[in-house]
Design a protein around this motif. Structure first.
Motif, mmCIF file in Angstrom:
data_model
loop_
_atom_site.group_PDB
_atom_site.id
_atom_site.type_symbol
_atom_site.label_atom_id
_atom_site.label_comp_id
_atom_site.label_asym_id
_atom_site.label_seq_id
_atom_site.Cartn_x
_atom_site.Cartn_y
_atom_site.Cartn_z
ATOM 1 N N CYS A 99 3.659 -1.635 3.725
ATOM 2 C CA CYS A 99 4.104 -0.704 3.656
ATOM 3 C C CYS A 99 5.265 -0.268 3.207
ATOM 4 O O CYS A 99 6.040 -0.418 3.662
ATOM 5 N N ILE A 150 0.607 -1.252 0.206
ATOM 6 C CA ILE A 150 0.031 0.203 0.181
ATOM 7 C C ILE A 150 1.250 1.207 0.031
ATOM 8 O O ILE A 150 2.522 1.512 1.355
ATOM 9 N N PHE A 182 -2.091 5.222 3.775
ATOM 10 C CA PHE A 182 -2.004 3.832 4.185
ATOM 11 C C PHE A 182 -2.884 3.731 5.563
ATOM 12 O O PHE A 182 -3.668 2.579 5.979
ATOM 13 N N ALA A 188 -6.297 3.056 4.492
ATOM 14 C CA ALA A 188 -6.322 1.319 3.873
ATOM 15 C C ALA A 188 -6.413 -0.141 4.754
ATOM 16 O O ALA A 188 -6.931 -0.677 5.189
ATOM 17 N N LEU A 243 -1.005 -6.306 5.326
ATOM 18 C CA LEU A 243 -1.031 -4.779 4.567
ATOM 19 C C LEU A 243 0.675 -4.522 4.842
ATOM 20 O O LEU A 243 1.005 -4.721 6.146
#
Length: 277
Positions: free
Chosen positions: A257, A229, A234, A237, A255
Motif C-alpha cells: 500500500c 492496493i 487495504f 483486501a 500486499l
C-alpha cells in the motif's frame, strides 16, 4: 518478534455482513451505502443511543471479538481489559452528527439544540463508545488521515504489539460517506461504504492462526507476491487474502500500500512455520 496473529474479524458492507460482505457489486461507478441495521436484531443490545457510524463499528468490533472466541464485555479492571487496545481509522464519521446539530440550531436556535447530539460530533466518539460497551481500558486511539487512516491504524497496532505494550489490539476502519451537504468539501476515494474490524494478538493462543507481518518499503519483500492496493481498500483486501489462506490453501500472500511521502506498507500473511523467509 516481527509478526503478530490475526485472530478474528468483522465486516459490514452494502452487500451484507460477514461472508455476504465480500459479494461485491461489479459496477464500481455506483456509490453504495450500507443499509440501516438495527443492532438489536443482531443481538447487540444497548446501542440505541449510538450514532449510526458508532453502531456499525461496534457491531463489527463485537463480531470480530466473537469470532476470536473472546468473551465480552471484559471484567472491569481485569488484566485482559487493560491489555486490550482499540485503534479507529476514520475521517468522516462525525460529519452526519455535525450536520444534524447545525440543522437543529438553524431551526430551533443555538440554545435549543438536542444536547444528546453533541457527543457524536467528536471524531473519537467511536473509540469511546466501543471502550465503554466492551469494557476495554487499554490504549484508545483515533487516526484521521483520510484514505490512509486504515493502513496507518494497522501499522500503529502492530507497533504496539511488537513493542509488547499491549497483548491485543482491535483495529477498525470506518469508510462511510459524508452527508450530502458536505460531499463537495470532503476528499475521499472509496466508492462504497465499509466497516472492517480485525483483532490482532502478539501471542499464539489458538491454532491455526494467520500470522501477520508489517514492514516498511525499504525492507526486503518478495516481488512475486506483492501487489499494490489502494489505501481505502487495504484492510478489506487483507481479509480477502486471509480467506485465500484459510479457504483456498494459498500458502502465503503479500500486499503493498502506497503511503505517499511516507513510503509504503508491506503486509505479509501466511499459515506456515514460525519463521519468515
Amino acid at each position: 518478534m516481527d509478526y503478530v496473529y490475526l485472530k478474528g474479524y468483522g465486516v459490514i458492507t452494502p452487500w451484507g455482513q460477514d461472508e455476504q460482505a465480500f459479494t461485491f457489486d461489479t459496477n464500481h461507478n455506483v456509490h453504495k451505502i450500507i443499509p440501516e441495521i438495527n443492532p438489536a436484531d443482531n443481538n447487540w443490545k444497548g446501542m440505541k443511543r449510538f450514532s449510526r457510524d458508532a453502531q456499525l463499528c461496534c457491531m463489527a468490533i463485537g463480531t470480530a471479538l466473537r469470532k476470536s472466541k473472546i468473551d465480552t464485555p471484559f471484567v472491569k479492571g481485569s488484566e485482559e481489559s487493560v491489555n486490550t487496545g482499540i485503534i479507529i481509522g476514520t475521517s468522516l464519521s462525525n460529519l452526519s452528527s455535525i450536520a444534524e446539530m447545525q440543522s437543529e440550531a438553524v431551526e430551533y436556535g443555538v440554545n435549543n439544540v438536542n444536547p444528546s447530539i453533541f457527543p457524536n460530533t467528536v471524531l473519537n466518539v467511536i473509540g469511546g463508545y466501543a471502550s465503554i460497551y466492551f469494557n476495554i481500558l487499554g490504549t484508545n486511539i483515533t487516526l484521521s488521515n483520510g484514505d490512509l487512516s486504515g493502513p496507518k491504524a494497522l501499522l500503529y497496532a502492530t507497533d504496539l504489539l511488537k513493542s509488547e505494550q499491549l497483548d491485543r489490539v482491535i483495529v477498525c476502519q470506518c469508510n462511510i460517506f459524508p452527508p450530502d451537504e458536505y460531499r463537495n468539501a470532503c476528499e475521499y476515494k472509496h466508492s462504497f461504504e465499509s466497516i472492517v474490524a480485525i483483532v490482532l494478538e502478539r501471542d499464539k493462543r489458538q491454532l491455526p492462526l494467520t500470522k501477520v507481518i508489517v514492514r516498511n518499503e525499504h525492507e526486503n519483500f518478495d516481488q512475486n507476491f506483492s501487489s499494490g492496493i489502494k489505501a481505502e481498500n487495504f484492510l478489506m483486501a487483507a481479509l480477502i487474502n486471509e480467506r485465500k489462506l484459510t479457504q483456498y490453501g494459498v500458502p502465503k500472500t503479500q500486499l503493498r500500500c502506497d503511503l505517499g511521502n511516507e513510503g509504503a506498507l508491506i503486509l505479509t500473511m501466511d499459515k506456515g512455520t514460525n519463521q519468515y523467509v
